[in-house]
Each structure stands twice: as structure tokens, then as C-alpha cells.
Write an enzyme that holds these catalytic residues in place. Structure first.
Site, PDB file in Angstrom:
ATOM      1  N   HIS A 116       0.806  -1.220   0.000  1.00 38.11           N
ATOM      2  CA  HIS A 116       0.000   0.000   0.000  1.00 38.11           C
ATOM      3  C   HIS A 116       0.836   1.266   0.000  1.00 38.11           C
ATOM      4  CE1 HIS A 116      -2.871  -3.022   1.327  1.00 38.11           C
ATOM      5  NE2 HIS A 116      -3.746  -2.267   0.716  1.00 38.11           N
TER       6      HIS A 116
ATOM      7  N   HIS B 136     -12.420   8.505   9.852  1.00 36.66           N
ATOM      8  CA  HIS B 136     -13.844   8.261   9.650  1.00 36.66           C
ATOM      9  C   HIS B 136     -14.203   6.789   9.716  1.00 36.66           C
ATOM     10  CE1 HIS B 136     -14.026  12.451   8.966  1.00 36.66           C
ATOM     11  NE2 HIS B 136     -13.171  12.366   7.965  1.00 36.66           N
TER      12      HIS B 136
ATOM     13  N   ARG C  18      10.424  22.762  22.151  1.00 34.95           N
ATOM     14  CA  ARG C  18      11.757  23.136  22.584  1.00 34.95           C
ATOM     15  C   ARG C  18      11.648  23.651  24.020  1.00 34.95           C
ATOM     16  NH1 ARG C  18      16.110  23.607  24.705  1.00 34.95           N
ATOM     17  NH2 ARG C  18      17.923  24.567  23.748  1.00 34.95           N
TER      18      ARG C  18
ATOM     19  N   CYS D  74      13.011  27.531  15.600  1.00 38.13           N
ATOM     20  CA  CYS D  74      14.098  27.622  16.565  1.00 38.13           C
ATOM     21  C   CYS D  74      15.336  28.171  15.867  1.00 38.13           C
ATOM     22  CB  CYS D  74      14.396  26.242  17.150  1.00 38.13           C
ATOM     23  SG  CYS D  74      15.661  26.290  18.428  1.00 38.13           S
TER      24      CYS D  74
ATOM     25  N   TYR E 165      21.936  32.370  21.527  1.00 39.93           N
ATOM     26  CA  TYR E 165      21.122  32.925  20.437  1.00 39.93           C
ATOM     27  C   TYR E 165      21.730  34.192  19.840  1.00 39.93           C
ATOM     28  CZ  TYR E 165      17.852  29.565  22.326  1.00 39.93           C
ATOM     29  OH  TYR E 165      17.281  28.424  22.779  1.00 39.93           O
TER      30      TYR E 165
END
Ligand SMILES: Nc1nc2c(c(=O)[nH]1)N[C@H]1C(S)=C(S)[C@@H](COP(=O)(O)O)O[C@H]1N2
Ligand SMILES: [Mo]
Length: 567
Positions: free
Chosen positions: A130, A154, A228, A275, A413
Site C-alpha cells: 500500500h 472516519h 523546545r 528555533c 542565540y
């Protein structure tokens, strides 16, 4: 013929386990006729002529094991005829397996087992015949329930009936219980997580979205939105929760959650979070960097609802006097490290006050209360800014002349030259990352993926986004490492294509997904698939990683390259 063409492309996109790679000898012709049957079944239901696109989109959105309703249903008719089915009533005589044993069956080679409500199922044969096998693999060795919970299913009854044919055993009772038992550590109250997440670290919990399904939906389901966390998830009681705001003309105020929800207009903003370390792993290949080894999916898109921060500040008397003095808005989380230090960050005051900045004190994500991992009960959403400034479990806001003095604002950062290393770095010399640069990546192909050389076309899919509200205006895709280029189709809403109107200039907070189908170059044995995005300021991504390497591995946005084989 029309169907065959569609079908072959369909196969390529959603079924990377090409028939030739499979161990089980399934004649290609039978696989193709199955696909054909699937295709015609669905298009006649659809009555629509761009049926390929719609089918694939619908298939993709409902994705995973869950959405294979039609596929499974189709499988039912055929498998019934071909193989003896194991009746559900045989349960008692079936062997008992431990979770450990089940977990071992997680690949085509070792067999693919899943569990559902205490039953153990060997779905290897099912996956082999499949489409969507790659997605089912996400659940291999694991429990199916969380996957089915991800999307609305469903034909559940129907699927269960099909699944029963693959039942091989039952799960050991104490393993079923053990799976819920938590040990007594600071992380024991962390919420349950979706098993499809690609975990980078467990404590604290850091995980990226599964890239194979990341771009199946324009809005990332919260369960697979990247997570995070720096510390344990604080469990906040919404009844006693208070949001403090310092530095206002009248002194400090303290708001309840109810007050925030009832006294300020509710706004909904769709925004992508990324991030700073997204795609850090590519920098690591150039030279070791420090940080979580994120691949391409530390990025996700959601709708966020709450009060505009500027509405709240105005309400408490924020005016020209304060604006002349203060420069920053600091945020503090309720999550703390072992020393009691809270996570914190700040943004420029003008971003917070700008009518077009859309900074939110969000209490909902994708139309529901914020999940525990994403900052319940309140987080700040700073659209267009790096993830790190979107402080979760928000406890305090400080209007200040100064930036946040937190580690994450001052000593993390930040970007540096590739020539700067740990012995020479001076964190004070670089500004904190706020808006992020333009970004894009390929999500449906990965290194080492094989394409059937009989395919007519290759379909490439991915995401693109830029910081500061700059809209992505184009994504270029190459199959030959950047020698020749093609322009991808952009999608800026759940509906597909660029159906939604463009946001006002400077307010493109949400990503654009993109997709392109390119004829497979004749005779090629390998493709170097590359993408790069261009934003509304005509900024584009750098060609390679080395010149933007930096010791923290942030801002990694070089052209994304994936090498695939043609066999
Ligand atoms: N209070 C708090 N806020 C936080 C963090 C955190 O650890 N604590 N992590 C930040 C970082 S680095 C990122 S990338 C984003 C991630 O948000 P998400 O987990 O909702 O995807 O949250 C930010 N806000
Ligand atoms: Mo981050």
C-alpha cells in the site's frame, strides 16, 4: 493512460519504498494495478479533474495510518481473497508479547509490528502493498492510538476490521500498565508526547516534527508541532495563575487568566515558529557546534489566539512618556532550572507596541487551550521573531530600558563569524537574534532515498519562510545541484496553491509550503535536489554552509541539498 501517469507520480511521492526495494516478491504489475484501482476509486468519488492533486492532498492531510481509510478499505477486499484471515475470536490463543519484543519489529527487514488496544499486529505485508508505507513506518514498533488521534478518522470500524486480519498476538498486561507509570523526577509531570515526534533530548524535552508529514498540513497539528523546552514543563493551575506586568506608570499589575480573556479583544494570528538552531545538524557536518542536533523540522506553523500585548499595555496607561524612556519588553517564564532561575528573553518595545507587530499574549493554539508543552496557560507570540523570544508559561512582563539579562538573551542565540571559536568569542560583541533570515527546506526527500528510474517525474515538496514578516515570493528548485532551476508552486493556506490573499506587506508571519513536479532527467543515476527561497526584500539563502558556520550553529539557512538515487 491519464490514470497511469497520475498514479506513477502518486507512487513516487507517497511511497518511497519502491517495489524493487522490498524483500517480499510482489510483482510490479500487481502493485500498479492496485494503485490504479485506488486512483480510479477515489477520482470517481471526487468527480473532480485535478483529482490527482486533490487526492494526494487529501491523502496527505489525513496522512499516516489514520487517513489510510480508503486505502485500507481497498486493501480489505483484496486481502480477503488472497490470504486466510485470522479471526478476532482467536485472541485468547494468540501469543503474548512484551513491548520490548514489539519494538524490535520496526523495519521492513525485521517486520513491522504495531499495537492497538492491547493487540499486536504484524502489518509488514500490508505496508508492502500500500502507498503511504513511509508514513506507517512512523508507528512501527509502537502503539497506533496516538497516530489515529492525530487526524480525524472516519472509517475506524472498517480499519479495525482490516487490522484484525494482521493480528499476531497480545501485549503483556504489565507492559500496558508500565507504559503509563512515571518515575519520580522533575520531569515526571511532563505531558505525554506524540510518538511521531523526532526526539532530540528527553529531559528537557526537545523534539522536531516528523519531516515526512510536516508539510502534509498547512497548519501543524499541535501534537506534532516541534517542542523546545529548557526545563521541566511547569504545571500551572489556571485558577491561581497571575500574569504580572512591571514598569507601568501605575506600578506593577497582576492579571488573572479570566481577566485577560474577558477584558481584551481576542485576536487570532497565524504564525510560524522556528528555533534559532533549526538545521544545526548541517553545520555540525562542517565543524562541530554546540547545541541540539536539529535537522530540518525545528519549525512549525499554527494559529495563536489571545490579546494583543499592545492592547494590554495601553489599558494600563502605557503612553508617550514611557515610550520615550523604555526600549525593551522582557518576558519571564514560570519554568525554572535547579537553581530557581527562570527562562527569560526580551524584544524591542517598538515591536510590542507596533500596530502591525501583532505580538500576542496567546492562550490558544490551533483553536484550543495552549497545550502544556507550548506554554499553558499563556505564552507570548512574537510573529516573525526567533522561537526563543516566544516565551512560554509567561509569568512576568517587564517594561524596561534594558534588554533581558537572561542567559538566553545575553550569552546564547547570537551569531558570529565562522572565524570565531570558543577561545575568542565575546558574546557582548553581537546583537541578540530577533528576526530570522529567509529559510526553506525539502521535506519529502531525504539523503539516500531511491527513485524508480521508470518514473516520469519527480515531485519535490517543502516549506519556506522568512523572519520579520517578509513574505516568501519564490522558491527555486534544482535537480542538478544548482545548475538548472525550476520555480515551485507556493501554498499559503490549508486549501492549497496560493488561494489565500497575501497578507499586508511586512505581516507575512506564516510559512508557505511549496511543491513542484519535474520530469525525471533521462539517464540520471543520482540527483542533487536543492531548494532556495527568496523573500519580499529579495533576500535569498546562502549557497553553502561553511561561510555561515558559527560556534552555536544558529541561523543555518544555506540552500537545502538532498542526494537521492535513481535506480
Ligand atoms: N518559558 C520558556 N519559553 C520558551 C522556551 C523555554 O524553554 N521556556 N524555549 C524557547 C525556544 S528556544 C523556542 S525555539 C520556542 C519553542 O516553542 P515551542 O516549544 O512551542 O515550539 O519556545 C521558546 N520559549
Ligand atoms: Mo529555540
Amino acid at each position: 493512460m491519464q490514470h497511469l501517469r497520475h498514479c506513477r507520480r502518486f507512487t513516487l511521492v507517497s511511497f518511497p519504498i519502491a517495489p524493487r526495494q522490498l524483500k517480499s516478491p510482489i510483482p510490479a504489475v500487481s502493485v500498479h494495478s492496485r494503485f490504479l484501482a485506488l486512483q480510479s476509486r477515489s477520482s470517481s468519488q471526487d468527480q473532480h479533474h485535478s483529482s490527482y492533486r486533490r487526492l494526494r492532498f487529501r491523502y496527505a492531510v489525513t496522512g499516516l495510518v489514520a487517513g489510510t481509510g480508503a486505502v485500507l478499505a481497498y486493501g480489505l477486499h483484496h486481502n480477503k481473497a488472497e490470504q486466510p484471515s485470522i479471526a478476532l475470536t482467536q485472541t485468547n490463543s494468540l501469543p503474548v508479547y512484551s513491548r520490548e519484543e514489539v519494538t524490535k519489529h520496526c523495519s521492513i527487514e525485521k517486520g513491522i509490528w504495531v499495537t492497538y488496544k492491547g493487540g499486536v499486529y504484524d502489518i509488514t505485508d500490508f505496508v508492502a502493498i500500500h502507498p503511504g508505507g513511509d508514513k506507517i513506518l512512523l508507528a512501527a514498533g509502537k502503539s497506533l492510538e496516538p497516530f489515529w488521534a492525530l487526524y480525524a478518522v472516519h472509517e475506524q470500524e472498517h480499519i479495525l476490521e482490516i487490522l484484525s486480519e494482521y493480528k499476531v498476538g497480545v501485549l503483556q498486561a504489565d507492559d500496558r500498565e508500565k507504559e503509563d507509570i512515571k518515575s519520580a523526577d522533575p520531569y515526571s509531570t511532563d505531558p505525554p508526547r506524540h510518538p511521531a515526534l523526532k526526539v532530540n533530548s528527553l529531559k528537557p524535552f526537545n523534539a522536531e516534527s516528523p519531516s515526512a508529514i510536516l508539510t502534509d498540513s498547512y497548519i501543524t497539528p499541535s501534537a506534532i508541532f516541534f517542542k523546545r523546552n529548557h526545563f521541566p514543563v511547569p504545571r500551572v493551575d489556571p485558577k491561581t495563575y497571575r500574569l504580572k506586568i512591571e514598569g507601568l506608570p501605575g506600578g506593577t499589575v497582576s492579571l488573572t487568566l479570566d481577566y485577560l480573556k474577558s477584558h481584551f479583544p481576542k485576536h487570532t494570528v497565524m504564525a510560524t515558529l522556528q528555533c534559532a538552531g533549526n538545521r544545526r545538524s548541517e553545520m555540525n557536518k562542517v565543524k562541530q557546534v554546540k547545541g541540539l542536533n536539529w535537522e530540518i523540522a525545528a519549525i512549525s506553523n499554527a494559529t495563536w489566539s489571545g490579546a494583543y500585548l499592545r492592547d494590554v499595555l495601553h489599558h494600563y496607561g502605557f503612553g508617550p512618556e514611557l515610550a520615550a524612556k523604555a526600549r525593551h519588553v522582557q518576558f519571564e517564564g514560570l519554568d525554572v532550572d535547579v537553581t530557581g532561575t527562570a527562562y527569560g528573553a526580551s524584544i524591542p518595545l517598538n515591536k510590542a507596541m507596533n500596530e502591525e507587530g501583532d505580538v500576542l499574549l496567546a492562550y490558544e493554539m490551533n483553536g484550543e487551550d495552549l497545550p502544556a508543552d507550548h506554554g499553558f496557560p499563556v505564552r507570548v507570540i512574537v510573529p516573525g521573531f526567533v522561537g526563543a523570544r516566544n516565551v512560554k508559561w509567561l509569568g512576568k512582563i517587564i517594561i524596561s530600558e534594558e534588554e533581558s539579562q537572561s542567559h538566553w538573551q545575553q550569552n546564547d542565540y547570537k551569531g558570529f563569524s565562522p572565524g570565531t571559536d570558543w577561545d575568542t568569542v565575546d558574546f557582548k560583541s553581537a546583537p541578540a537574534i530577533q528576526e530570522l533570515p529567509v529559510q526553506s527546506a525539502i521535506t519529502n526527500l531525504t539523503d539516500g532515498y531511491s527513485i524508480d528510474r521508470n518514473m516520469e517525474n519527480v515531485t519535490v515538496k517543502g516549506y519556506s519562510w522568512s523572519g520579520g514578516g517578509r513574505e516568501v515570493v519564490r522558491v527555486d528548485v534544482s535537480l542538478d545541484g544548482g545548475k538548472t532551476w525550476h520555480v515551485a508552486k507556493l501554498q499559503n493556506s490549508e486549501e492549497g496553491e496560493t488561494s489565500a490573499p497575501s497578507p499586508p506587506p511586512g505581516q507575512a508571519w506564516a510559512w508557505k509550503l511549496w511543491e513542484i513536479t519535474i520530469p525525471l532527467p533521462e539517464g540520471a543515476q543520482e540527483l542533487e535536489v536543492v531548494c532556495k527561497a527568496v523573500d519580499s526584500s529579495y533576500n535569498t539563502q546562502p549557497e553553502s554552509v561553511a561561510p555561515i558556520w558559527n560556534l552555536r550553529g544558529v541561523l543555518s539557512n544555506a540552500w537545502h541539498r538532498v542526494r537521492v538515487k535513481v535506480k
